[in-house]
Design an enzyme around this catalytic site. Structure first.
Site, PDB file in Angstrom:
ATOM      1  N   GLY A  23       0.199   2.049  28.002  1.00 37.91           N
ATOM      2  CA  GLY A  23      -0.110   0.610  28.024  1.00 37.91           C
ATOM      3  C   GLY A  23      -0.739   0.181  26.708  1.00 37.91           C
ATOM      4  N   ARG A  69       6.531   4.431  27.880  1.00 38.75           N
ATOM      5  CA  ARG A  69       6.187   5.680  28.562  1.00 38.75           C
ATOM      6  C   ARG A  69       7.497   6.461  28.652  1.00 38.75           C
ATOM      7  NH1 ARG A  69       3.104   1.652  31.785  1.00 38.75           N
ATOM      8  NH2 ARG A  69       0.918   1.987  31.282  1.00 38.75           N
ATOM      9  N   ASP A  88      -4.704   8.883  28.409  1.00 41.68           N
ATOM     10  CA  ASP A  88      -4.682  10.337  28.635  1.00 41.68           C
ATOM     11  C   ASP A  88      -3.274  10.909  28.739  1.00 41.68           C
ATOM     12  OD1 ASP A  88      -4.467   9.126  31.054  1.00 41.68           O
ATOM     13  OD2 ASP A  88      -6.229  10.075  31.949  1.00 41.68           O
ATOM     14  N   THR A 115      -7.016   2.129  25.388  1.00 45.73           N
ATOM     15  CA  THR A 115      -6.676   1.594  26.718  1.00 45.73           C
ATOM     16  C   THR A 115      -7.782   0.636  27.154  1.00 45.73           C
ATOM     17  OG1 THR A 115      -6.570   2.081  29.096  1.00 45.73           O
ATOM     18  CG2 THR A 115      -7.554   3.780  27.730  1.00 45.73           C
ATOM     19  N   ASP A 129      -8.797   0.296  29.996  1.00 45.06           N
ATOM     20  CA  ASP A 129      -9.475   0.814  31.195  1.00 45.06           C
ATOM     21  C   ASP A 129     -10.778   1.561  30.886  1.00 45.06           C
ATOM     22  OD1 ASP A 129      -7.193  -0.134  32.417  1.00 45.06           O
ATOM     23  OD2 ASP A 129      -6.246   1.835  32.549  1.00 45.06           O
ATOM     24  N   ASP A 140     -11.073   4.596  30.641  1.00 41.15           N
ATOM     25  CA  ASP A 140     -11.127   5.689  31.632  1.00 41.15           C
ATOM     26  C   ASP A 140     -10.830   7.064  31.032  1.00 41.15           C
ATOM     27  OD1 ASP A 140      -8.477   5.213  31.043  1.00 41.15           O
ATOM     28  OD2 ASP A 140      -7.779   5.345  33.111  1.00 41.15           O
ATOM     29  N   ARG A 142      -6.768   0.334  36.414  1.00 40.59           N
ATOM     30  CA  ARG A 142      -6.061   1.439  37.081  1.00 40.59           C
ATOM     31  C   ARG A 142      -6.961   2.063  38.153  1.00 40.59           C
ATOM     32  NH1 ARG A 142      -1.258   3.849  35.179  1.00 40.59           N
ATOM     33  NH2 ARG A 142      -1.595   2.959  33.127  1.00 40.59           N
TER      34      ARG A 142
HETATM   35  O1  F6P Z   1      -3.817   1.388  31.630  1.00 42.44           O
HETATM   36  C1  F6P Z   1      -3.818   0.037  31.296  1.00 42.44           C
HETATM   37  C2  F6P Z   1      -3.306  -0.786  32.426  1.00 42.44           C
HETATM   38  O2  F6P Z   1      -3.322  -2.145  32.035  1.00 42.44           O
HETATM   39  C3  F6P Z   1      -4.043  -0.620  33.763  1.00 42.44           C
HETATM   40  O3  F6P Z   1      -5.258  -1.338  33.795  1.00 42.44           O
HETATM   41  C4  F6P Z   1      -3.013  -1.110  34.733  1.00 42.44           C
HETATM   42  O4  F6P Z   1      -3.223  -0.536  36.002  1.00 42.44           O
HETATM   43  C5  F6P Z   1      -1.732  -0.639  34.114  1.00 42.44           C
HETATM   44  O5  F6P Z   1      -1.976  -0.436  32.739  1.00 42.44           O
HETATM   45  C6  F6P Z   1      -0.568  -1.590  34.253  1.00 42.44           C
HETATM   46  O6  F6P Z   1       0.557  -0.956  33.742  1.00 42.44           O
HETATM   47  P1  F6P Z   1       1.909  -1.697  33.386  1.00 42.44           P
HETATM   48  O7  F6P Z   1       1.750  -2.302  32.036  1.00 42.44           O
HETATM   49  O8  F6P Z   1       2.920  -0.619  33.393  1.00 42.44           O
HETATM   50  O9  F6P Z   1       2.132  -2.751  34.411  1.00 42.44           O
END
Ligand code: F6P
Length: 327
Positions: A17, A78, A109, A131, A133, A135, A177
């Site tokens: 992300g 990804r 991660d 990120t 998050d 996290d 997340r």
């Molecule tokens: O890891 C960053 C994040 O924005 C999280 O907070 C969220 O759960 C996820 O990515 C959303 O992912 P995507 O962009 O694949 O919808």
């Protein structure tokens, strides 16, 4: 002037992300490398670009006027293929073909696990945590967190205005997340009535209903409930408030709006410092390292050792939030 290095060419990619400040990190990697006489190539779409060889040379100009821009000029993805032996072999082959002596991988991660796997094939790799998050367990700070928190706070401040006029309850879902770092920080900063995070089990009665009741008894007629996406669905919490408390709440899912926008000063500076450190490590022949923040300090750790560490929600911040929302 930086010391010249025996490393002559490195690549930089962003993966997973995106997060505000990634561009500032890319800029720093490019400028720090050039200062050491190291050439840099940009790799588009993360590991997918390393597999397909989607790369381009970067110079000082290619990173001009991006320090203030959200997103990532390198695009991000990804890659499932990178997790296969065949994909990994192709990525390694690209590095050999292009003479890439090191890779800076900016992401979360998942990005670091990929980086560590690549390192086991003899490619020098350094990770930079990016990120919203926050996290990643081995670092106190990840690029993008501060901007995302500020964006969420600005949005909720706006919601507060209309909730106040209509004497309503807002239930706001914040990203993160599986982690509650973002929701907790945002909840404290907006003066939320209640904050739900995945790290602390909650009961609707004591952590939502009772908080709203106490706020109402103290004279308040509008309420902000911040819900981390990993704790519960804001829609479900809103429905429960409607059914069990007879209120007519409005639900807002902030979603990807939190991932965009110009990075804050903190994110620009952290990204720049981390980019500089990543290049320093590669220039000194280090590999399989992740750049981390320890308080205000920038340090580095072994990637897999770093990912095996533990990180918890700041108990003091959680306690402060609990007191502010009426114990
Ligand atoms: O890891 C960053 C994040 O924005 C999280 O907070 C969220 O759960 C996820 O990515 C959303 O992912 P995507 O962009 O694949 O919808």
């Amino acid at each position: 002037m930086e010391k010249k290095s025996s490393v002559s060419r490195i690549g930089v990619l962003t993966s997973g992300g995106d997060a505000p400040g990634m561009n500032a990190a890319i800029r720093s990697v490019v400028r720090s490398a050039l200062a050491r006489g190291i050439e840099v190539v940009g790799i588009r779409r993360g590991y997918a670009g390393l597999i397909s060889g989607d790369i381009f040379p970067m110079d000082g100009n290619s990173v001009s006027r991006i320090i203030n821009r959200g997103g990532t000029i390198l695009y991000t993805a990804r890659s499932d293929q990178f997790r296969t032996e065949e994909g990994m072999q192709k990525a390694v082959a690209t590095c050999k073909l292009l003479g890439l002596e090191g890779i800076v991988a900016i992401g979360g991660d998942g990005t670091f696990r990929g980086a560590s796997a690549l390192a086991s094939y003899g490619v020098s790799v350094v990770g930079i945590p990016g990120t919203i998050d926050n996290d990643i367990v081995c670092t106190d700070y990840t690029i993008g967190f501060d901007t995302a928190a500020n964006t969420a706070v600005e949005c909720i401040d706006r919601l507060r205005d209309t909730m106040q006029s209509h004497e309503r309850c807002a239930v706001v879902e914040v990203m993160g997340r599986h982690a509650g770092y973002l929701a907790l920080q945002v909840g404290v900063a907006v003066g939320a009535t209640a904050v739900l995070v995945p790290e602390r089990p909650y009961s609707f009665e004591s952590h939502v209903a009772d908080k709203i009741r106490r706020a109402r008894l103290s004279g308040k007629t509008n309420f902000i409930i911040v819900v981390a996406e990993g704790a519960a669905s804001a829609v479900d919490v809103g429905e429960q408030i409607r059914q069990e408390m007879g209120l007519d709440p409005r639900v807002t899912i902030l979603g990807h709006i939190q991932r965009g926008g110009a990075p804050t000063v903190k994110d620009r500076v952290m990204a720049t410092r981390m980019g500089y450190e990543a290049v320093r490590l590669l220039a000194e022949g280090k590999t399989n390292r992740v750049v981390c923040a320890k308080g205000e300090q920038i340090i580095n750790r072994d990637i897999m050792e770093g990912l095996a560490m533990e990180k918890t929600l700041n108990p003091e911040e959680f306690e402060v939030m609990t007191v502010m929302t009426g114990k």
